[in-house]
Structure formats: structure tokens, C-alpha cells
Motif scaffolding. Structure first.
Motif, PDB file in Angstrom:
ATOM      1  N   HIS A  98       0.976  -1.164   0.124  1.00 21.88           N
ATOM      2  CA  HIS A  98       0.295   0.165  -0.041  1.00 21.88           C
ATOM      3  C   HIS A  98       0.896   1.388   0.257  1.00 21.88           C
ATOM      4  O   HIS A  98       0.388   2.319  -0.781  1.00 21.88           O
ATOM      5  N   LEU A  99       2.553   1.060   0.680  1.00 18.97           N
ATOM      6  CA  LEU A  99       2.757   2.255   0.988  1.00 18.97           C
ATOM      7  C   LEU A  99       4.417   1.557   1.193  1.00 18.97           C
ATOM      8  O   LEU A  99       4.787   0.941   1.351  1.00 18.97           O
ATOM      9  N   VAL A 100       5.496   2.605  -0.048  1.00 18.74           N
ATOM     10  CA  VAL A 100       6.579   3.082   0.117  1.00 18.74           C
ATOM     11  C   VAL A 100       6.790   4.359   0.319  1.00 18.74           C
ATOM     12  O   VAL A 100       7.327   4.750  -0.956  1.00 18.74           O
ATOM     13  N   THR A 101       7.719   4.662   1.122  1.00 15.48           N
ATOM     14  CA  THR A 101       7.731   6.394   0.829  1.00 15.48           C
ATOM     15  C   THR A 101       9.025   6.358   1.883  1.00 15.48           C
ATOM     16  O   THR A 101       9.171   5.949   2.762  1.00 15.48           O
ATOM     17  N   THR A 102       9.921   7.283   1.435  1.00 26.62           N
ATOM     18  CA  THR A 102      11.266   7.809   1.828  1.00 26.62           C
ATOM     19  C   THR A 102      11.020   9.369   2.229  1.00 26.62           C
ATOM     20  O   THR A 102      10.712  10.183   1.479  1.00 26.62           O
ATOM     21  N   ARG A 103      11.193  10.117   3.940  1.00 25.20           N
ATOM     22  CA  ARG A 103      11.221  11.888   3.537  1.00 25.20           C
ATOM     23  C   ARG A 103      11.944  12.264   2.382  1.00 25.20           C
ATOM     24  O   ARG A 103      13.184  11.943   2.442  1.00 25.20           O
TER      25      ARG A 103
END
Length: 169
Positions: A98-103
Motif C-alpha cells: 500500500h505504501l513505500v515512501t521516504t522523506r
């Protein structure tokens, strides 16, 4: 020669989440994935919903990399769901990444890759054999390295119900 594991840049410290991480995961999603940030009331509802799903009996699994000063630098979240058994899904369990993210300040350090790898390993141990995700053009290549492939015969279609009155999530 043994690799240097003393700095987060060489080997990120990835850990499984707890329900306490739900607020920060919701904020990462709101700030860096959705087309526009969510308001505080909506974030609170999502946090509460996600916290229940991240609990021991829940259907969500996630791995994160923490920022040394506090908060999360990166996250990978998967949602497990039962499906009918078939050749590609013999155990009748599938997961949507559902989600793979990095700041933004932590990009290009392998944090998302490390979190996604840990998540996929965990889901596989849980018996998931069919994985799906929706990725942007930019994110497609890293996912291909994990074995994801586009399905040219499939067309992604979306239908949003107007009955909820809440718009996009």
C-alpha cells in the motif's frame, strides 16, 4: 572484510512497526504520497484505523527506518487479504503493498529498499504468495528488482463511491 554497520547510510536500521507508529505512517503518506495533504481530523481517523490494523490480530504489516532525531525516515506498508486459492496463490493469501515512501531529506540511501525488503520477507513468512502494488513510473524500476512485473493484459480501473461523502483517502 566485514561491512561497516555503524552508520545508517551503510546499513539502515529497519524495524517492524507497532500500533504506536500509525500516526507517523499516516503523516508520511499524507505528506509524500497523496496528491494533497490531509487535515488533522482526517489524519486522526486514519491513525486510529491503522493502529488497529497494525496490532497482533490485524491485517497490516509495516517496516520503518527511524530518523536519529525522532520520527520516521522511511516506511513500507502492506495489507494482507484472503483470496480464493489458485495457481499463483496456493495459500489463498495476497498482499497489497500500500505504501513505500521516504522523506525527501533521506532519499537515495537505500532506506525504502531496506524497509520494502523486510516487509516482503515478513509477508512471505506469513504465507502470502501473491503480491500487488500500484507504482509511479519513477518507482516501477526499484519494485521490478523485487520481482514485481507489470501485467499488460490488466487495466487498472478505479471506482469511488460518492456515498461516503469523504472523497479520496
Amino acid at each position: 572484510m566485514t561491512p561497516d554497520t555503524s552508520t545508517p547510510a551503510t546499513v539502515p536500521a529497519v524495524r517492524p512497526t507497532t500500533p504506536d507508529d500509525a500516526a507517523e505512517i499516516s503523516r508520511l503518506r499524507s505528506a509524500y504520497v497523496l496528491p494533497e495533504p490531509l487535515g488533522e481530523e482526517r489524519l486522526d481517523r486514519i491513525r486510529d484505523h491503522l493502529a488497529g490494523r497494525l496490532g497482533p490480530a490485524g491485517d497490516a504489516r509495516a517496516y520503518v527506518v527511524e530518523v536519529p532525531a525522532g520520527g520516521l525516515a522511511s516506511c513500507a506498508l502492506g495489507l494482507i487479504h484472503p483470496v480464493l486459492s489458485g495457481p499463483r496463490c496456493p495459500r489463498a493469501l495476497a498482499a497489497r503493498i500500500h505504501l513505500v515512501t521516504t522523506r525527501p531529506g533521506f532519499l537515495r540511501r537505500g532506506l525504502a529498499r531496506a524497509a520494502a525488503s523486510a516487509l516482503l520477507d515478513h509477508l512471505t513468512r506469513d504465507g502470502v504468495t501473491l503480491f500487488g502494488l500500484h507504482a509511479s513510473e519513477e518507482a516501477a524500476r526499484p519494485h521490478e528488482e523485487f520481482g514485481f512485473a507489470s501485467e499488460p493484459a490488466l487495466v487498472r480501473m478505479t471506482r469511488l463511491s460518492s456515498a461516503s461523502g469523504e472523497g479520496r483517502a
